[in-house]
Design a protein around this motif. Structure first.
Motif, PDB file in Angstrom:
ATOM      1  N   GLU A   1      13.806   0.517  -5.533  1.00  0.00           N
ATOM      2  CA  GLU A   1      13.134   1.770  -5.162  1.00  0.00           C
ATOM      3  C   GLU A   1      11.919   1.992  -6.063  1.00  0.00           C
ATOM      4  OE1 GLU A   1      16.469   1.550  -5.581  1.00  0.00           O
ATOM      5  OE2 GLU A   1      17.058   1.783  -3.479  1.00  0.00           O
ATOM      6  N   SER A   2      10.881   2.565  -5.464  1.00  0.00           N
ATOM      7  CA  SER A   2       9.639   2.712  -6.226  1.00  0.00           C
ATOM      8  C   SER A   2       9.800   3.671  -7.403  1.00  0.00           C
ATOM      9  CB  SER A   2       8.493   3.145  -5.325  1.00  0.00           C
ATOM     10  OG  SER A   2       8.881   4.325  -4.655  1.00  0.00           O
TER      11      SER A   2
ATOM     12  N   LEU B   1      17.012  -2.773  -0.644  1.00  0.00           N
ATOM     13  CA  LEU B   1      16.860  -1.339  -0.440  1.00  0.00           C
ATOM     14  C   LEU B   1      18.023  -0.878   0.432  1.00  0.00           C
ATOM     15  CD1 LEU B   1      13.037  -1.136   0.286  1.00  0.00           C
ATOM     16  CD2 LEU B   1      14.218   0.165  -1.490  1.00  0.00           C
ATOM     17  N   VAL B   2      18.347   0.382   0.303  1.00  0.00           N
ATOM     18  CA  VAL B   2      19.510   0.880   1.048  1.00  0.00           C
ATOM     19  C   VAL B   2      19.359   0.619   2.547  1.00  0.00           C
ATOM     20  CG1 VAL B   2      20.876   2.920   1.613  1.00  0.00           C
ATOM     21  CG2 VAL B   2      20.041   2.591  -0.731  1.00  0.00           C
ATOM     22  N   ASP B   3      18.102   0.810   3.071  1.00  0.00           N
ATOM     23  CA  ASP B   3      17.911   0.537   4.499  1.00  0.00           C
ATOM     24  C   ASP B   3      17.327  -0.864   4.752  1.00  0.00           C
ATOM     25  OD1 ASP B   3      15.590   1.169   3.324  1.00  0.00           O
ATOM     26  OD2 ASP B   3      15.100   2.902   4.589  1.00  0.00           O
ATOM     27  N   GLY B   4      17.523  -1.757   3.819  1.00  0.00           N
ATOM     28  CA  GLY B   4      17.092  -3.159   4.002  1.00  0.00           C
ATOM     29  C   GLY B   4      15.642  -3.375   3.593  1.00  0.00           C
ATOM     30  N   GLY B   5      15.230  -4.602   3.602  1.00  0.00           N
ATOM     31  CA  GLY B   5      13.837  -4.948   3.271  1.00  0.00           C
ATOM     32  C   GLY B   5      13.579  -4.955   1.775  1.00  0.00           C
ATOM     33  N   LEU B   6      12.328  -5.129   1.446  1.00  0.00           N
ATOM     34  CA  LEU B   6      11.935  -5.215   0.043  1.00  0.00           C
ATOM     35  C   LEU B   6      10.801  -4.216  -0.192  1.00  0.00           C
ATOM     36  CD1 LEU B   6      12.298  -6.839  -2.647  1.00  0.00           C
ATOM     37  CD2 LEU B   6      10.507  -8.366  -1.829  1.00  0.00           C
ATOM     38  N   SER B   7      10.876  -3.534  -1.333  1.00  0.00           N
ATOM     39  CA  SER B   7       9.841  -2.547  -1.619  1.00  0.00           C
ATOM     40  C   SER B   7       8.505  -3.235  -1.902  1.00  0.00           C
ATOM     41  CB  SER B   7      10.271  -1.698  -2.806  1.00  0.00           C
ATOM     42  OG  SER B   7      10.539  -2.559  -3.896  1.00  0.00           O
ATOM     43  N   LYS B   8       7.434  -2.462  -1.710  1.00  0.00           N
ATOM     44  CA  LYS B   8       6.085  -3.051  -1.849  1.00  0.00           C
ATOM     45  C   LYS B   8       5.780  -3.485  -3.265  1.00  0.00           C
ATOM     46  CE  LYS B   8       3.896  -0.253   1.638  1.00  0.00           C
ATOM     47  NZ  LYS B   8       3.887   1.146   1.240  1.00  0.00           N
ATOM     48  N   HIS B   9       6.305  -2.765  -4.221  1.00  0.00           N
ATOM     49  CA  HIS B   9       5.892  -3.070  -5.598  1.00  0.00           C
ATOM     50  C   HIS B   9       6.598  -4.300  -6.174  1.00  0.00           C
ATOM     51  CE1 HIS B   9       9.529  -0.674  -6.373  1.00  0.00           C
ATOM     52  NE2 HIS B   9       9.560  -1.235  -7.577  1.00  0.00           N
ATOM     53  N   ILE B  10       7.577  -4.829  -5.449  1.00  0.00           N
ATOM     54  CA  ILE B  10       8.223  -6.059  -5.932  1.00  0.00           C
ATOM     55  C   ILE B  10       7.821  -7.222  -5.038  1.00  0.00           C
ATOM     56  CG2 ILE B  10      10.449  -7.235  -6.272  1.00  0.00           C
ATOM     57  CD1 ILE B  10      11.615  -4.514  -6.996  1.00  0.00           C
ATOM     58  N   GLN B  11       7.265  -8.248  -5.645  1.00  0.00           N
ATOM     59  CA  GLN B  11       6.854  -9.416  -4.858  1.00  0.00           C
ATOM     60  C   GLN B  11       7.583 -10.670  -5.342  1.00  0.00           C
ATOM     61  OE1 GLN B  11       2.679  -9.152  -5.630  1.00  0.00           O
ATOM     62  NE2 GLN B  11       2.552  -7.197  -4.527  1.00  0.00           N
TER      63      GLN B  11
ATOM     64  N   ILE C   1       8.944 -13.306 -10.457  1.00  0.00           N
ATOM     65  CA  ILE C   1       8.958 -11.977  -9.833  1.00  0.00           C
ATOM     66  C   ILE C   1       7.715 -11.222 -10.318  1.00  0.00           C
ATOM     67  CG2 ILE C   1      10.548 -11.145 -11.643  1.00  0.00           C
ATOM     68  CD1 ILE C   1      11.556  -9.051  -9.582  1.00  0.00           C
ATOM     69  N   THR C   2       7.037 -10.591  -9.379  1.00  0.00           N
ATOM     70  CA  THR C   2       5.831  -9.839  -9.749  1.00  0.00           C
ATOM     71  C   THR C   2       6.057  -8.366  -9.438  1.00  0.00           C
ATOM     72  OG1 THR C   2       4.465 -11.742  -9.217  1.00  0.00           O
ATOM     73  CG2 THR C   2       3.340  -9.619  -9.365  1.00  0.00           C
ATOM     74  N   LEU C   3       5.709  -7.573 -10.400  1.00  0.00           N
ATOM     75  CA  LEU C   3       5.813  -6.129 -10.248  1.00  0.00           C
ATOM     76  C   LEU C   3       4.389  -5.592 -10.123  1.00  0.00           C
ATOM     77  CD1 LEU C   3       8.607  -4.866 -10.420  1.00  0.00           C
ATOM     78  CD2 LEU C   3       8.018  -4.046 -12.713  1.00  0.00           C
ATOM     79  N   ALA C   4       4.092  -4.932  -9.041  1.00  0.00           N
ATOM     80  CA  ALA C   4       2.727  -4.445  -8.838  1.00  0.00           C
ATOM     81  C   ALA C   4       2.736  -2.930  -8.767  1.00  0.00           C
ATOM     82  CB  ALA C   4       2.146  -5.033  -7.560  1.00  0.00           C
ATOM     83  N   LYS C   5       1.794  -2.342  -9.454  1.00  0.00           N
ATOM     84  CA  LYS C   5       1.772  -0.870  -9.445  1.00  0.00           C
ATOM     85  C   LYS C   5       0.359  -0.389  -9.131  1.00  0.00           C
ATOM     86  CE  LYS C   5       3.111   3.321 -11.356  1.00  0.00           C
ATOM     87  NZ  LYS C   5       4.337   4.078 -11.206  1.00  0.00           N
TER      88      LYS C   5
END
Ligand code: ADP
Ligand code: MG
Length: 503
Positions: free
Chosen positions: A473-474, A170-180, A189-193
């Motif tokens: 990004e979500s 992500l632009v500000d670092g870290g990993l989005s919630k929907h990607i595990q 890779i798991t995509l959660a929605k």
């Protein structure tokens, strides 16, 4: 007669007188003589006394003389004795000298013989070392050929078609919630929605899409880490196998970052790293008698037409290009710049030129690079004259056009044409790879410029690697799902390890 007698008598008287005086004279002389005799006796006596001493002294001298002469004779004896000894010594010395000379000679001869022996030994050693070197060179070559065979076996076991997934940070670092990304697993890779429930019920609103690939790189994966996996395929390219590497994904997902990266060292992408690896490996192989020639080209496919990214002439005189296939299945592009390169810097220069060419073609509203495919090709030809072996291959590194779908209502005119071209070529790429993986008799290469251009690098012994780049990004969820589905369809038909499970 009387006269005569008187004469005679005169004469006798004369004589008698004379006689008398002579007698007298005689008497006187006798006296003198007696005198003188006694004087002489006296003198003799005197002399005797005088000489007695001298005689005595002289006898001392004589004794001395006798002693000296005896000494002399002793010395003379001694001398002759010594002389005799000296002679013996001289002969001895002479004989020793001759002996020494002979000894020296024999020492020299033996030294010479020894040196000659050593020389012979050394020559023998050199010959055997030369033999060993030649043998080792043979072994090295055999080893190199064996390494190639084994390397290829491993690559084939890994799959001639491979799919890697890479998630951009992500632009500000870290990993989005929907990607595990499971920590224990580098392949899933798991995509959660979580969907807003229409009915108000919260159950069944969570959907998990699990995909697995040959490798999944998380947002923390470095360019170096990513390249390590690809470097094995780059090695295959040097070994004589065609290699194709694609970056697939929506615009902004990191395709260009993966393929080209940024200028500074750690951020350098696949292309500069592959080029570096190739030139270094070629340098090493040169010591085993390999000679390589490299030819680079860089082409853009936009709206199903080709554009030379290494063109340096006047814009108004840009030539048209066509893809030609020769009888031996080699694909060439007419009027394209094929640049002979012999080092990394030359290639980096060409990449810079290509980027410049691409940016001049776009305007602020028209980010053309995201709607065109850019294809970097490095033709590699290796010859080992001494071993009578050759290899020829092409390394293709492709930054694909953005895979995002546009709503039909949003796309009109030029945009619609672009979208159709991109969708057409990307879906055809999927179809071609699937057909190759399933070993279908018909592979629709000709359905798009991209697959037609790359046909010799796809299929057969070629190695294909598809990167599917993911934006975290979500609001990219839909595109991410599409990309993962596309990629897993490619992967699925290859080794069956990929799966798209819907829970
Ligand atoms: P694309 O070529 O797919 O349109 P880019 O490669 O241009 O996407 O990436 C979009 C932006 O994200 C760029 O600013 C790029 O530097 C950045 N970026 C992409 N991937 C990474 C990554 N793995 N690490 C850090 N920055 C990245
Ligand atoms: Mg890009």
């Amino acid at each position: 007669m009387q006269g005569k007698v008187s004469d005679m008598e005169g004469k006798v008287r004369n004589y008698q007188t004379k006689f008398k005086s002579v007698n007298q004279e005689n008497e006187a002389l006798r006296d003198t003589m007696v005198q003188r005799q006694s004087k002489m006796v006296e003198m003799e006596k005197e002399l005797k006394n005088e000489y007695e001493e001298e005689l005595q002294a002289l006898s001392g001298v004589r004794e001395e003389l006798e002693k000296v002469s005896s000494d002399k004779s002793t010395l003379q004896k001694e001398l002759s004795n010594l002389e005799g000894k000296y002679k013996v010594m001289e002969t001895l010395r002479d004989s020793q000298e001759t002996e020494l000379q002979t000894l020296k000679l024999s020492v020299q001869e033996s030294t010479l013989a020894r040196v000659q022996g050593t020389l012979r030994d050394t020559e023998e050693e050199v010959r055997s070392l030369k033999e060993t070197v030649a043998q080792q060179e043979d072994e090295l070559h055999a080893g190199e050929m064996e390494r190639r065979r084994l390397h290829n076996t491993i690559q084939e076991l890994k799959g001639n078609i491979r799919v890697f997934c890479r998630v951009r940070p992500l632009v500000d670092g870290g990993l989005s919630k929907h990607i595990q990304l499971p920590a224990s697993d580098v392949k899933t890779i798991t995509l959660a929605k979580t969907e807003e429930s229409h009915t108000g019920k919260t159950a069944e609103t969570q959907k998990n899409y699990i995909f697995s690939f040959d490798r999944v790189f998380g947002p923390m994966a470095s360019q170096q880490e990513v390249f390590e996996e690809i470097s094995l395929l780059v090695q295959s390219a040097l070994d004589g196998y065609n290699v194709c590497c694609f970056a697939y994904g929506q615009t902004g997902s990191g395709k260009t970052y993966t393929m080209e990266g940024a200028e500074y060292d750690q951020a350098r992408g696949v292309i500069p790293r592959a080029v570096q690896q190739i030139f270094r490996a070629a340098e090493k192989l040169a010591t085993q008698g390999w000679e390589f020639t490299f030819t680079a080209s860089f082409v853009e496919i936009y709206n199903e037409s080709l554009r030379d990214l290494l063109y340096t002439g006047k814009a108004s005189k840009r030539p048209e290009h066509e893809i030609r296939k020769s009888t031996n299945n080699e694909v060439t592009i007419t009027n394209l710049t094929y640049e002979k390169v012999s080092n990394e810097d030359q290639v980096l220069g060409l990449i810079a030129l290509a980027n410049q060419n691409r940016s001049t073609a776009q305007t602020a509203q028209n980010d053309r690079s995201s709607r065109s495919h850019s294809v970097f090709q490095l033709d590699i030809e290796g010859v080992n004259v001494g071993r009578d072996v050759k290899c020829k291959s092409t390394l293709c590194l492709v930054d694909l056009a953005g895979s995002e779908r546009m709503l039909k209502s949003q796309s009109q005119g030029e945009r619609f044409k672009e979208m159709t071209a991109i969708n057409g070529s990307l879906s055809n790429l999927g179809i071609v790879i699937s057909a190759l993986a399933n070993k279908e008799s018909y592979v629709p290469y000709r359905n798009s410029k991209l697959t037609y251009l790359l046909q010799s690098c796809l299929g057969g012994n070629s190695k294909t690697l598809m990167f599917v780049n993911i934006a975290p990004e979500s609001d990219s969820f839909g595109e991410t799902l599409n990309s993962l589905r596309f990629a897993s369809k490619v992967n699925d038909c290859v080794i069956g390890t990929a799966s798209a499970n819907r829970k």
